[in-house]
Design a protein around this motif. Sequence first.
Motif, mmCIF file in Angstrom:
data_model
loop_
_atom_site.group_PDB
_atom_site.id
_atom_site.type_symbol
_atom_site.label_atom_id
_atom_site.label_comp_id
_atom_site.label_asym_id
_atom_site.label_seq_id
_atom_site.Cartn_x
_atom_site.Cartn_y
_atom_site.Cartn_z
ATOM 1 N N LEU A 82 0.866 -1.176 0.000
ATOM 2 C CA LEU A 82 0.000 0.000 0.000
ATOM 3 C C LEU A 82 0.905 1.228 0.000
ATOM 4 C CD1 LEU A 82 -2.698 -1.135 2.596
ATOM 5 C CD2 LEU A 82 -2.841 -1.162 0.097
ATOM 6 N N LEU A 83 1.024 1.874 -1.142
ATOM 7 C CA LEU A 83 1.986 2.954 -1.321
ATOM 8 C C LEU A 83 1.276 4.264 -1.581
ATOM 9 C CD1 LEU A 83 4.472 1.058 -3.681
ATOM 10 C CD2 LEU A 83 4.537 1.207 -1.183
ATOM 11 N N GLN A 84 1.914 5.349 -1.191
ATOM 12 C CA GLN A 84 1.370 6.672 -1.416
ATOM 13 C C GLN A 84 2.469 7.602 -1.905
ATOM 14 O OE1 GLN A 84 -0.381 7.763 2.369
ATOM 15 N NE2 GLN A 84 -2.300 6.706 1.904
ATOM 16 N N GLY A 85 2.061 8.716 -2.506
ATOM 17 C CA GLY A 85 3.001 9.766 -2.868
ATOM 18 C C GLY A 85 4.121 9.303 -3.776
ATOM 19 N N GLU A 86 5.343 9.657 -3.410
ATOM 20 C CA GLU A 86 6.505 9.346 -4.236
ATOM 21 C C GLU A 86 6.673 7.849 -4.419
ATOM 22 O OE1 GLU A 86 11.282 10.465 -4.525
ATOM 23 O OE2 GLU A 86 10.214 10.631 -2.612
ATOM 24 N N ALA A 87 6.390 7.066 -3.377
ATOM 25 C CA ALA A 87 6.535 5.619 -3.483
ATOM 26 C C ALA A 87 5.554 5.042 -4.497
ATOM 27 C CB ALA A 87 6.336 4.967 -2.116
ATOM 28 N N ALA A 88 4.322 5.546 -4.530
ATOM 29 C CA ALA A 88 3.331 5.058 -5.485
ATOM 30 C C ALA A 88 3.735 5.413 -6.907
ATOM 31 C CB ALA A 88 1.953 5.642 -5.155
ATOM 32 N N LEU A 89 4.233 6.630 -7.128
ATOM 33 C CA LEU A 89 4.697 7.017 -8.456
ATOM 34 C C LEU A 89 5.930 6.215 -8.864
ATOM 35 C CD1 LEU A 89 4.245 10.895 -8.447
ATOM 36 C CD2 LEU A 89 2.895 9.196 -9.670
ATOM 37 N N VAL A 118 13.162 -4.591 -5.432
ATOM 38 C CA VAL A 118 12.742 -3.192 -5.350
ATOM 39 C C VAL A 118 11.318 -3.092 -4.805
ATOM 40 C CG1 VAL A 118 11.924 -3.013 -7.742
ATOM 41 C CG2 VAL A 118 12.734 -0.973 -6.567
ATOM 42 N N ARG A 119 10.467 -4.045 -5.126
ATOM 43 C CA ARG A 119 9.112 -4.072 -4.550
ATOM 44 C C ARG A 119 9.187 -4.194 -3.034
ATOM 45 N NH1 ARG A 119 5.545 -8.339 -3.173
ATOM 46 N NH2 ARG A 119 3.311 -7.975 -3.609
ATOM 47 N N ALA A 120 10.079 -5.063 -2.541
ATOM 48 C CA ALA A 120 10.240 -5.222 -1.097
ATOM 49 C C ALA A 120 10.766 -3.941 -0.454
ATOM 50 C CB ALA A 120 11.185 -6.389 -0.804
ATOM 51 N N ALA A 121 11.666 -3.253 -1.146
ATOM 52 C CA ALA A 121 12.205 -1.997 -0.616
ATOM 53 C C ALA A 121 11.120 -0.938 -0.509
ATOM 54 C CB ALA A 121 13.352 -1.511 -1.498
ATOM 55 N N LEU A 122 10.264 -0.847 -1.518
ATOM 56 C CA LEU A 122 9.164 0.115 -1.469
ATOM 57 C C LEU A 122 8.181 -0.253 -0.358
ATOM 58 C CD1 LEU A 122 8.462 0.597 -5.299
ATOM 59 C CD2 LEU A 122 9.633 2.187 -3.759
ATOM 60 N N GLY A 125 9.271 0.923 3.010
ATOM 61 C CA GLY A 125 9.325 2.353 3.233
ATOM 62 C C GLY A 125 10.660 2.997 2.936
ATOM 63 N N MET A 126 11.538 2.296 2.226
ATOM 64 C CA MET A 126 12.818 2.882 1.867
ATOM 65 C C MET A 126 12.611 4.033 0.889
ATOM 66 S SD MET A 126 15.319 -0.436 1.296
ATOM 67 C CE MET A 126 16.628 0.681 0.736
ATOM 68 N N ALA A 127 13.486 5.029 0.943
ATOM 69 C CA ALA A 127 13.472 6.083 -0.068
ATOM 70 C C ALA A 127 13.675 5.426 -1.429
ATOM 71 C CB ALA A 127 14.567 7.104 0.215
ATOM 72 N N PRO A 128 12.877 5.777 -2.430
ATOM 73 C CA PRO A 128 12.878 5.004 -3.692
ATOM 74 C C PRO A 128 14.114 5.156 -4.560
ATOM 75 C CG PRO A 128 10.817 6.239 -3.418
ATOM 76 C CD PRO A 128 11.766 6.751 -2.396
ATOM 77 N N ALA A 129 14.850 6.261 -4.453
ATOM 78 C CA ALA A 129 15.874 6.574 -5.456
ATOM 79 C C ALA A 129 16.916 5.473 -5.606
ATOM 80 C CB ALA A 129 16.548 7.905 -5.116
ATOM 81 N N TRP A 130 17.514 5.008 -4.520
ATOM 82 C CA TRP A 130 18.572 4.008 -4.617
ATOM 83 C C TRP A 130 18.050 2.662 -5.111
ATOM 84 C CZ3 TRP A 130 23.272 3.342 -5.733
ATOM 85 C CH2 TRP A 130 24.035 2.259 -5.294
ATOM 86 N N PRO A 131 16.939 2.130 -4.565
ATOM 87 C CA PRO A 131 16.405 0.879 -5.126
ATOM 88 C C PRO A 131 16.088 0.972 -6.616
ATOM 89 C CG PRO A 131 15.392 1.318 -3.002
ATOM 90 C CD PRO A 131 16.182 2.541 -3.365
#
Length: 239
Positions: A82-89, A118-122, A125-131
């Motif tokens: 369940l993602l929101q904001g930057e993570a959802a985009l 990368v799905r697990a990282a999102l 709640g990890m910041a998305p840029a590095w994954p």
Amino acid sequence: MRFDAEPAFVLHARPWRETSLLVEVLSAGHGRVGLLARGVQGPKKHLLRAALQPLQHIRFDALQRGELAQLRAAEALDAAPLLQGEAALSAFYLNELTLRLAPRLDPLPELYHAYARVRAALRAGMAPAWPLRRFERDLLDALGLGFTLHEDGDGAPIDPAARYLLDPEHGPRRCRDSERARSATGSALLALVSDEVSPTGEDLASLRRALRPVLLHHLGGRGLKSWDLLGELGRLMPR
């Protein structure tokens, strides 16, 4: 060809006619697969519809006839993040990039596992840029389009203090001042090679700017909708 209990991640689903869905998945053993899911809009098909949402990890049965496989059954293997904001985009970008570049019915187990990471990282709640940068690297490698990042295209070791342009055909090369805006720092490239510690600040940002032209080249020059959305989000975020 039959698919029996095939693990997969759902990349995209859209309505087709009145009661069906056209679904694209990234499967463990067969790469990207197009599925036709008939009759999934009825009141008794709630669980099946839920299993066919983007980011969902599923197991499915299908029969391949022609371009699309006819879906026979599908079940969720976990709950989609369940993602929101930057993570959802970022998840939208992840799915769009995979959908555009991964060929159908070409087994790419390395890509399947990279997607899972990368799905697990999102989800965590990890910041998305590095994954996402790691996934872009892994995607290019899985498709046979990657290049070495510990040395430049001429075989010289990467200098952490220098900046490099990523040429899709030649690999890294030292950039000129006029190319600085599209270059990556040498230290960022070495971090992407070591895959251990996330770079920060300008190093991390430089990887995104350097990798995008490479991806655009392999996308045939036609960009992604998610790039526009992520760019708009960046303009709206407070600085």
